[in-house]
Design a protein around this motif. Structure first.
Motif, PDB file in Angstrom:
ATOM      1  N   VAL A 117       0.903  -1.162   0.044  1.00  0.00           N
ATOM      2  CA  VAL A 117      -0.029  -0.023  -0.130  1.00  0.00           C
ATOM      3  C   VAL A 117       0.754   1.434   0.027  1.00  0.00           C
ATOM      4  N   THR A 118       2.005   1.176   1.086  1.00  0.00           N
ATOM      5  CA  THR A 118       2.653   2.680   0.815  1.00  0.00           C
ATOM      6  C   THR A 118       3.451   2.661  -0.400  1.00  0.00           C
ATOM      7  N   THR A 119       4.019   1.473  -0.884  1.00  0.00           N
ATOM      8  CA  THR A 119       4.912   1.724  -2.039  1.00  0.00           C
ATOM      9  C   THR A 119       4.082   2.433  -3.249  1.00  0.00           C
ATOM     10  N   PHE A 120       2.681   1.867  -3.205  1.00  0.00           N
ATOM     11  CA  PHE A 120       2.004   2.367  -4.703  1.00  0.00           C
ATOM     12  C   PHE A 120       1.609   3.745  -4.112  1.00  0.00           C
ATOM     13  N   LEU A 121       1.051   4.213  -2.955  1.00  0.00           N
ATOM     14  CA  LEU A 121       0.952   5.952  -2.631  1.00  0.00           C
ATOM     15  C   LEU A 121       1.884   6.547  -2.803  1.00  0.00           C
ATOM     16  N   PHE A 122       2.949   6.166  -2.196  1.00  0.00           N
ATOM     17  CA  PHE A 122       4.147   7.203  -2.042  1.00  0.00           C
ATOM     18  C   PHE A 122       5.338   6.993  -3.178  1.00  0.00           C
ATOM     19  N   GLN A 123       5.353   5.861  -3.413  1.00  0.00           N
ATOM     20  CA  GLN A 123       6.631   5.723  -4.631  1.00  0.00           C
ATOM     21  C   GLN A 123       6.217   5.208  -5.821  1.00  0.00           C
ATOM     22  N   PHE A 124       5.106   4.947  -6.250  1.00  0.00           N
ATOM     23  CA  PHE A 124       4.423   4.698  -7.371  1.00  0.00           C
ATOM     24  C   PHE A 124       3.760   5.969  -7.941  1.00  0.00           C
ATOM     25  N   ILE A 125       2.926   6.302  -7.288  1.00  0.00           N
ATOM     26  CA  ILE A 125       1.974   7.532  -7.790  1.00  0.00           C
ATOM     27  C   ILE A 125       2.588   8.855  -8.203  1.00  0.00           C
ATOM     28  N   PRO A 126       3.612   9.520  -7.317  1.00  0.00           N
ATOM     29  CA  PRO A 126       4.363  10.641  -7.448  1.00  0.00           C
ATOM     30  C   PRO A 126       5.134  10.753  -8.693  1.00  0.00           C
ATOM     31  N   PRO A 127       6.073   9.603  -9.210  1.00  0.00           N
ATOM     32  CA  PRO A 127       6.869   9.519 -10.412  1.00  0.00           C
ATOM     33  C   PRO A 127       5.804   9.438 -11.451  1.00  0.00           C
ATOM     34  N   PHE A 128       4.676   8.749 -11.245  1.00  0.00           N
ATOM     35  CA  PHE A 128       3.677   8.825 -12.419  1.00  0.00           C
ATOM     36  C   PHE A 128       3.209  10.066 -12.821  1.00  0.00           C
ATOM     37  N   PRO A 147      13.600  18.904  -3.308  1.00  0.00           N
ATOM     38  CA  PRO A 147      13.621  17.137  -3.455  1.00  0.00           C
ATOM     39  C   PRO A 147      12.454  16.428  -3.000  1.00  0.00           C
ATOM     40  N   PHE A 148      11.310  17.001  -3.917  1.00  0.00           N
ATOM     41  CA  PHE A 148      10.220  16.584  -3.255  1.00  0.00           C
ATOM     42  C   PHE A 148       9.780  14.900  -3.469  1.00  0.00           C
ATOM     43  N   ASN A 149      10.455  14.231  -4.504  1.00  0.00           N
ATOM     44  CA  ASN A 149      10.277  13.025  -4.807  1.00  0.00           C
ATOM     45  C   ASN A 149      10.752  12.486  -3.726  1.00  0.00           C
ATOM     46  N   LEU A 150      11.970  12.732  -3.070  1.00  0.00           N
ATOM     47  CA  LEU A 150      12.784  11.723  -2.114  1.00  0.00           C
ATOM     48  C   LEU A 150      12.025  12.086  -0.910  1.00  0.00           C
ATOM     49  N   VAL A 151      11.382  13.356  -0.600  1.00  0.00           N
ATOM     50  CA  VAL A 151      10.660  13.669   0.612  1.00  0.00           C
ATOM     51  C   VAL A 151       9.423  12.612   0.695  1.00  0.00           C
ATOM     52  N   GLY A 152       8.703  12.551  -0.453  1.00  0.00           N
ATOM     53  CA  GLY A 152       7.544  11.853  -0.536  1.00  0.00           C
ATOM     54  C   GLY A 152       7.655  10.434  -0.145  1.00  0.00           C
ATOM     55  N   LYS A 153       8.906   9.798  -0.854  1.00  0.00           N
ATOM     56  CA  LYS A 153       9.358   8.369  -0.383  1.00  0.00           C
ATOM     57  C   LYS A 153       9.481   8.353   1.248  1.00  0.00           C
ATOM     58  N   LEU A 154      10.207   9.152   1.753  1.00  0.00           N
ATOM     59  CA  LEU A 154      10.569   9.361   2.978  1.00  0.00           C
ATOM     60  C   LEU A 154       9.421   9.357   4.007  1.00  0.00           C
ATOM     61  N   PHE A 155       8.255  10.341   3.480  1.00  0.00           N
ATOM     62  CA  PHE A 155       6.988  10.688   4.095  1.00  0.00           C
ATOM     63  C   PHE A 155       6.468   9.098   4.267  1.00  0.00           C
ATOM     64  N   GLY A 156       6.569   8.532   3.264  1.00  0.00           N
ATOM     65  CA  GLY A 156       5.584   6.885   3.035  1.00  0.00           C
ATOM     66  C   GLY A 156       6.666   5.919   3.956  1.00  0.00           C
ATOM     67  N   ASN A 157       7.857   6.029   3.887  1.00  0.00           N
ATOM     68  CA  ASN A 157       8.590   5.422   4.820  1.00  0.00           C
ATOM     69  C   ASN A 157       8.326   5.395   6.283  1.00  0.00           C
TER      70      ASN A 157
END
Length: 296
Positions: free
Chosen positions: A216-227, A245-255
Motif C-alpha cells: 500500500v505504501t509503495t503504491f501511494l508514495f513511490q509509484f504515484i508521485p513519479p507517475f 527534492p519533493f520526490n525523495l521527501v515523498g518516499k521518506l514520508f511514506g517510509n
C-alpha cells in the motif's frame, strides 16, 4: 524559495523518525523470539537498510537547509548536493530492489505454499540483500561512465534531479518505473490471492501483514508521485528548482508512515500474546485451586 525549505525540513524530520523507529524494530526483533522466523528475516534486513537511509537523508537534506541558514557555507560545499544525493539515491534504489525480492517471496508463498515451505529456508536472504546493494551501486556506473557525467553542480541547485543529465534521467526514470510497476503488479496478485485464500484477517501471518502494508505504501508514495511527474513534467510544482527534492521527501514520508504502522503491528502482536499467556496462566491457576478445594 520557501517551499524547498519546508520540503527539506519535513524530509529531515522523517529521516530522524525512520532511523529511530527502525532501531526499535530491530530491538523488538532481537529481544522477542516469536518475531525471529524465516519470513520475518527479510524485513529484519530491511530495518537495517532503513536506518542507513534515514541517516543519509538527514545529511543530504540537512546540507540543503544550509542554503538558507549559511549560504556561504553551502556555496563552498555545493558538490555535497551531488555526493549526498547519489548516496541517498543508491540506498533508495537498493531498497526498491530488496522490496521487489520481498514481493516475489510473498507471491511464491501465496501461490506455491507447499514448495515454499520445503525450499524457502535453503535460500539465503543475505544473498539477495547484497545483490540489492550492488544494484544501488550500479547506477553510479551508469551515471559516470555510461552517461559521461561531468562533475558539476549548477548554482542554486538543491536536489540531485537538477544535477542529472538527460541520459541518466532517462535511465533513472525507466529503471524506477519498471521496478515499481513490477512491485505493484506482484503486490496486487499477492493481495488478491491472500484475501481469497485466508478465512479472516486475523489468520494472516506477521510477514503477510507487513507485506500488505508495504504494498500500500509503495503504491501511494513511490509509484504515484513519479507517475504524476511523467504525466505532467512541465508542472511548476514538479520542478526540482521550485519544490526541491519533493520526490525523495515523498518516499521518506511514506517510509515513516510504514515504519510507524509496522511498529504498531509488531507491538500489538506482542501485547496480544502477553494477554493470552496471562489468561492461560490465570485459568490454569483457577483450575488447580478448584481441584484442590474439591479434593478437600
Amino acid at each position: 524559495m520557501l517551499l524547498p525549505f519546508v520540503v527539506s525540513s519535513v524530509g529531515v524530520i522523517c529521516g530522524v523518525f525512520i532511523a529511530l523507529i527502525n532501531c526499535y524494530l530491530i530491538f523488538m526483533f532481537r529481544s522477542q523470539k516469536h518475531h525471529r522466523t524465516h519470513d520475518m528475516t527479510q524485513f529484519y534486513y530491511r530495518f537495517h537498510l532503513d536506518i542507513v537511509i534515514g541517516i543519509a537523508t538527514c545529511l543530504y537534506l540537512g546540507h540543503v537547509l544550509t542554503f538558507y541558514s549559511f549560504p556561504e557555507f553551502f556555496e563552498s560545499t555545493r558538490l555535497l548536493v551531488l555526493w549526498f544525493g547519489l548516496l541517498t539515491s543508491n540506498l533508495q534504489m537498493a531498497r526498491m530492489m530488496f522490496q521487489l525480492f520481498i514481493s516475489c517471496d510473498r507471491v511464491v508463498a501465496a501461490f506455491f505454499p507447499i514448495e515454499y515451505r520445503i525450499y524457502h529456508s535453503r535460500v539465503p536472504v543475505w544473498l539477495f540483500f547484497l545483490f540489492s546493494l550492488a544494484s544501488g551501486l550500479f547506477q553510479d556506473f551508469v551515471f559516470f561512465y555510461c552517461c559521461d557525467f561531468v562533475i558539476y553542480v549548477p548554482k542554486n541547485c538543491l536536489a540531485l534531479g537538477c544535477v542529472m543529465n538527460v541520459c541518466f534521467k532517462t535511465f533513472w526514470s525507466t529503471y524506477q518505473t519498471v521496478i515499481l510497476s513490477t512491485i505493484v503488479v506482484l503486490s496486487c496478485a499477492f493481495c488478491i490471492r491472500l484475501f481469497l485464500w485466508s478465512k479472516s484477517a486475523s489468520s494472516l501471518t506477521q510477514a503477510n501483514r507487513l507485506a500488505i502494508l508495504d504494498a500500500v505504501t509503495t503504491f501511494l508514495f513511490q509509484f504515484i508521485p513519479p507517475f504524476c511527474v511523467s504525466l505532467w513534467p512541465d508542472f511548476e510544482l514538479f520542478q526540482f528548482s521550485y519544490a526541491g527534492p519533493f520526490n525523495l521527501v515523498g518516499k521518506l514520508f511514506g517510509n515513516t508512515i510504514e515504519s510507524v504502522l509496522m511498529w504498531r503491528l509488531l507491538r500489538r502482536k506482542h501485547v496480544d500474546q502477553k494477554v493470552m499467556t496471562t489468561t492461560l496462566a490465570v485459568k490454569g491457576f483457577s483450575h488447580v485451586t478448584h481441584s484442590s478445594e474439591h479434593n478437600r
